[in-house]
Design an enzyme around this catalytic site. Structure first.
Site, PDB file in Angstrom:
ATOM      1  N   ARG A   1     127.285 -86.474  20.930  1.00 20.62           N
ATOM      2  CA  ARG A   1     126.347 -86.807  22.010  1.00 20.62           C
ATOM      3  C   ARG A   1     125.654 -88.119  21.675  1.00 20.62           C
ATOM      4  NH1 ARG A   1     121.893 -86.102  18.831  1.00 20.62           N
ATOM      5  NH2 ARG A   1     121.916 -84.327  17.437  1.00 20.62           N
TER       6      ARG A   1
ATOM      7  N   HIS B   1     114.045 -82.662   6.155  1.00 25.13           N
ATOM      8  CA  HIS B   1     115.413 -82.876   6.650  1.00 25.13           C
ATOM      9  C   HIS B   1     115.482 -83.428   8.063  1.00 25.13           C
ATOM     10  CE1 HIS B   1     116.766 -81.112   3.021  1.00 25.13           C
ATOM     11  NE2 HIS B   1     116.415 -79.887   3.323  1.00 25.13           N
TER      12      HIS B   1
ATOM     13  N   LYS C   1     130.465 -76.397  11.906  1.00 25.21           N
ATOM     14  CA  LYS C   1     130.541 -77.269  10.740  1.00 25.21           C
ATOM     15  C   LYS C   1     131.738 -76.943   9.848  1.00 25.21           C
ATOM     16  CE  LYS C   1     125.734 -78.585  10.695  1.00 25.21           C
ATOM     17  NZ  LYS C   1     124.531 -78.868   9.971  1.00 25.21           N
TER      18      LYS C   1
ATOM     19  N   GLU D   1     127.678 -75.926   0.195  1.00 24.00           N
ATOM     20  CA  GLU D   1     127.892 -77.356  -0.069  1.00 24.00           C
ATOM     21  C   GLU D   1     127.193 -77.699  -1.361  1.00 24.00           C
ATOM     22  OE1 GLU D   1     126.527 -80.164   2.858  1.00 24.00           O
ATOM     23  OE2 GLU D   1     128.094 -79.574   4.243  1.00 24.00           O
TER      24      GLU D   1
END
Ligand code: ADP
Length: 504
Positions: free
Chosen positions: A294, A237, A118, A202
């Site tokens: 994917r 989530h 990430k 973040e």
């Protein structure tokens, strides 16, 4: 077409996605090879494939690159489709396929490497001015570094593992006093789950929407988008209902978001199907969150509104053919919704409910699709994701699609295990969901609303009593005739009591 495509594709996966890929292979005249662990010996993907090879006792043998490559060579498969999960985003697997001259149906190892981390993904996107969620583009290695960043972005913050996925190791922190402890546990979880303890920060967006864009690239350098999917209906989530189009996007914002996704994919020379995930705030700013390199679980809703078979297209571009459509050929038509039905007890904190399906009735009808790998007598194994089915529908309008989905869910009869079917139906009935004005906390609020409701009308109590009597009857009787018979005694009684058919 058969000559330029593959002869035999090995599907390095299990369950519903393996079945999905086998179907696409057969439609293209390609043979399908299944692999299975002992726990999956009676699975549909094993039955439906042209050949099936055991990987041995271990339930997680789907992660064994060596074994899978060995089987692919033995079966003389010329390509491997990874599905999603397991090795689908593992660049070592891509390299192992390349080394053996087997085509990996997906992007190249380098695009996967860039997006798999990430931090690297954030750096890459930032460099080409794709907006990223405010936060660090480097791993946080000390409390001082964290403090300096938080000074800029402010609390609350999310600590995220760089190698993360599935929401694992993500820590939400509201104040500095809690930071150090969360930082350490995020690192610990990241190390044990991903073998890499790098974490970064973040800004935690309050009440955001998760909206993602489907992209598709070929080996000639063409990249197109297939519009968005609204994925804000999440529990812990994780997505549970997806829909497209998103009620959040205006025409202008959709174009901007989709064009940004194409630019992001072009930057890394993307080939195959991929998804750019964005998070959007209430001011309609959107930020790159991550890319999944994917096929996505929720791909059917995109197929419904665009009319494009994504797996077929994946296979074609992997074989070197150009995309069979151009951007201008693609339109969003109507509305589609997908519900993920899990083997979980939604009345008991969603605890897993594996076991044997004693009776199964799958809803049929126009514009209803069931992506599943279950049958009556099938035992849902304990070892894997508890997803038992993905039900998706299409209709011209959103409200018609919601109605169709509720109706289809009510006709989905899975006995022997507990599922989230009735929970999903209630959620579709929720005013906030129906309004289309929701965010990623919708489900949490919905669950609170459900708990708060303690007073019921007499009619509601009678309806519940009748419904549970019918459930009990279905469970303990020889179900097929009883539950499908239109004239059963139970239906007659229930009708007399004012219950509509779809509530039975
Ligand atoms: P994973 O790859 O582990 O699934 P993601 O980065 O895709 O994690 O995030 C999963 C979900 O967590 C998102 O869909 C969103 O609901 C929530 N989330 C992630 N990042 C943020 C953020 N910065 N602010 C608010 N919510 C977030």
């Amino acid at each position: 077409m058969g000559t330029s495509l593959f002869k035999k594709i090995l599907i390095a996966n299990r369950g519903e996605i393996a079945v999905r890929v086998i179907r696409a292979c057969h439609e293209l005249g390609i043979q399908a090879v299944a692999i299975y662990s002992q726990a999956d010996i009676s699975s549909n993907h094993v039955k439906f494939a042209d050949e099936a090879y055991s990987l041995g006792e271990k339930p997680m043998s789907y992660l064994s690159i060596k074994k899978i490559i060995r089987v692919a060579k033995k079966a003389e498969a010329d390509a491997i489709h990874p599905g999603y999960g397991f090795l689908a985003e593992n660049p070592d697997f891509v390299k192992a396929c390349e080394k053996e001259g087997i085509t990996f149906i997906g992007p190249g190892a380098s695009a996967m490497l860039t997006m798999g981390n990430k931090l690297l993904a954030r750096q890459t996107m930032k460099a080409v001015r794709v907006p990223i969620v405010p936060g660090t583009t480097k791993a946080i290695s000390s409390l001082e570094e964290a403090k300096a960043e938080i000074k800029k972005i402010g609390f609350p913050v999310l600590i995220k593992p760089a190698a993360g996925g599935g929401g694992k190791g993500m820590m939400l922190v509201h104040k500095w006093e809690d930071f150090s402890e969360s930082f350490e546990s995020a690192q610990r979880i990241a190390r044990s789950a991903f073998g890499d303890d790098e974490v970064y920060l973040e800004k935690y967006m309050e009440k955001p929407r998760h909206i993602e864009v489907q992209v598709m690239g070929d080996k000639k350098g063409n990249v197109v988008h297939l519009f968005e999917r609204e994925c804000s209906v999440q529990r812990r989530h994780q997505k549970i209902i997806e829909e497209t189009p998103s009620t959040f996007l205006t025409l202008g914002l959709r174009k901007k978001m989709c064009d940004t996704a194409v630019r992001a994919a072009k930057t890394i020379g993307y080939v195959g199907a991929g998804t750019i995930e964005f998070i959007a705030d209430k001011n309609k700013n959107f930020y790159f969150m991550e890319m999944n390199t994917r096929l996505q679980v929720e791909h059917p809703i995109t197929e419904w509104v665009t009319g494009i078979d994504l797996v077929r297209e994946q296979i074609r571009v992997a074989a070197g053919l150009p995309l069979s459509f151009k951007q201008k050929d693609l339109k969003q038509h109507g509305h589609s919704i997908e519900c993920r039905i899990y083997a979980e007890d939604s009345s008991n904190n969603f605890i897993p409910s594996p076991g044997t399906i004693t009776y199964l009735e799958i809803p049929e009808g126009p514009f209803i699709r069931n992506d599943a790998s279950i049958y009556s007598g099938y035992t849902v194994p304990v070892h894997y994701d508890p997803l038992v089915a993905k039900l998706s529908v299409w209709a011209l309008t959103r409200s018609a699609a919601i109605n169709k989905m509720k109706n289809a869910l009510s006709r989905y009869k899975i006995l022997g295990i507990r599922t989230t079917e009735s929970f999903l139906r209630d959620l579709l009935d929720d005013e906030e969901f129906k309004s289309g004005q929701y965010d990623t906390h919708l489900v949490a609020r919905f669950l609170e609303r459900k708990v708060v409701k303690t007073k019921y009308t007499k009619a509601e109590i009678y309806a519940a009593l009748i419904a549970s009597t019918i459930k009990a009857y279905e469970r303990f009787s020889i179900a097929p005739e009883a539950t499908s018979s239109k004239t059963s005694y139970w239906r007659t009684v229930a009708r007399r009591e004012g219950l509509r058919d779809h509530e039975l």
